[in-house]
Motif scaffolding. Structure first.
Motif, PDB file in Angstrom:
ATOM      1  N   TYR A 152       0.894  -1.179  -0.024  1.00 29.34           N
ATOM      2  CA  TYR A 152      -0.152  -0.091   0.031  1.00 29.34           C
ATOM      3  C   TYR A 152       1.051   1.243  -0.030  1.00 29.34           C
ATOM      4  N   ARG A 154       0.040   5.479   0.416  1.00 30.07           N
ATOM      5  CA  ARG A 154      -0.804   6.343   0.734  1.00 30.07           C
ATOM      6  C   ARG A 154      -0.385   7.681   0.353  1.00 30.07           C
ATOM      7  N   THR A 186      -0.630   0.245   7.013  1.00 29.65           N
ATOM      8  CA  THR A 186      -2.161   0.147   6.779  1.00 29.65           C
ATOM      9  C   THR A 186      -3.029  -0.867   7.720  1.00 29.65           C
ATOM     10  N   HIS A 228      -8.613   3.297  -1.189  1.00 26.28           N
ATOM     11  CA  HIS A 228      -7.921   3.855  -0.042  1.00 26.28           C
ATOM     12  C   HIS A 228      -6.391   4.692  -0.846  1.00 26.28           C
TER      13      HIS A 228
END
Length: 317
Positions: A152, A154, A186, A228
């Motif tokens: 992930y 961000r 996350t 997200h």
């Protein structure tokens, strides 16, 4: 002799006859009218407390507290139940249940359960079940599933999220970076095992899920946008969905057949109810709701639908 003569004349007077008859009718009416009052007074409404009701109260107590009620607790339960019945009857007598949305909804729910319980469905033969299975084969297919790992990134914590993603993708591909130590922290699970498209969509969004199920195996891909942020993904296992054989799916086919027949039976019953009413749609109702027929999702003919002016419409419930 003179008094006797007056009495004889009075006895022949029509006005006296009318007065006597009126008095007799009034006395008879008064006596008859008192009888219902006496009957009502001597025969009050009956409120029964049955063994079934007491057993139901005991079962409810046991479900809540996981033990049987004591004698005192059972007496209190029966007293509360009796009080509820008395107050409910008084409320109905005063029409307090009229135009009450909660009461109306509860009554509709109870009526629905009664109808469902009383609808006796004939069991289908095998040919009917096979036909239903062929018409709705997609409902009885297994879902495609994937297992994957993702890293992930961000976006709001990076100056160049897309550039960082490409750099990290190359490092993951050549093995210079380990996935468990890459990317941003996350709360999402970083590894999904045998997840179907619905589970992936719930966690990361429908568009991410659609893209994920098109990726090749054992190669880092991305970046892929989710609700997200950005993700680099490696699919480790993919199992395509397939149509189950009738024999395997038969219990579910039978359950779905029963559900559909019950819905059709309920629709027919509601159509019959609506046919006995004139459904009046006020002119102030937005046209965007469409015809009443489509709102009810019924296919059988319904009653006449009439539009009125606001002044002619009944009060809103």
């Amino acid at each position: 002799m003179y008094k006797l003569h007056l009495l004889r004349r009075a006895a022949k007077d029509p006005l006296l006859h009318v007065l006597i008859l009126s008095a007799a009718l009034l006395a008879a009416y008064t006596w008859i009218d008192r009888e219902p009052a006496r009957a009502t007074k001597s025969a009050p409404q009956i409120v029964r407390i049955t063994g079934t009701q007491v057993a139901w109260l005991q079962q409810g107590f046991f479900r809540q507290w996981r033990r049987a009620p004591t004698q005192a607790e059972l007496r209190a339960l029966v007293a509360d139940h009796l009080k509820e019945q008395l107050l409910a009857r008084e409320a109905q007598a005063l029409h307090l249940d009229a135009d009450d949305g909660v009461v109306r909804r509860r009554l509709a729910q109870k009526m629905t359960r009664v109808l469902e319980d009383t609808m006796r469905l004939d069991e289908p033969n095998e040919d009917e079940l096979h036909h239903f299975y062929e018409l709705h084969a997609e409902q009885f297919a297994t879902a495609s599933r994937v297992s994957f790992t993702h890293v992930y990134l961000r976006p709001d914590r990076r100056k160049d999220p897309a550039g960082d993603a490409q750099t990290l993708l190359a490092a993951l591909a050549d093995g210079t970076v380990v996935a468990t130590r890459a990317g941003d922290r996350t709360l999402l699970a970083t590894e999904f095992i045998d997840a179907d498209q619905t589970a992936v969509a719930d966690a990361l969004g429908a568009e991410f899920a659609r893209t994920l199920f098109t990726l090749p195996l054992d190669a880092w891909q991305g970046p892929i946008q989710s609700r997200h942020g950005l993700h680099l993904v490696r699919v480790t296992r993919a199992v395509a969905g397939h149509r189950r054989e009738f024999a395997e799916a038969r219990p579910e086919v039978l359950a779905r057949w029963r559900e559909q027949r019950q819905r059709e039976g309920m629709d027919r019953h509601l159509a019959g109810l609506m046919a006995s009413y004139d459904i009046v749609v006020d002119a102030g109702v937005p046209s965007s709701i469409g015809p009443v027929v489509s709102v009810m999702t019924l296919t059988t003919p319904l009653a006449t639908v009439t539009c009125t002016n606001e002044a002619d419409a009944p009060p809103a419930p």
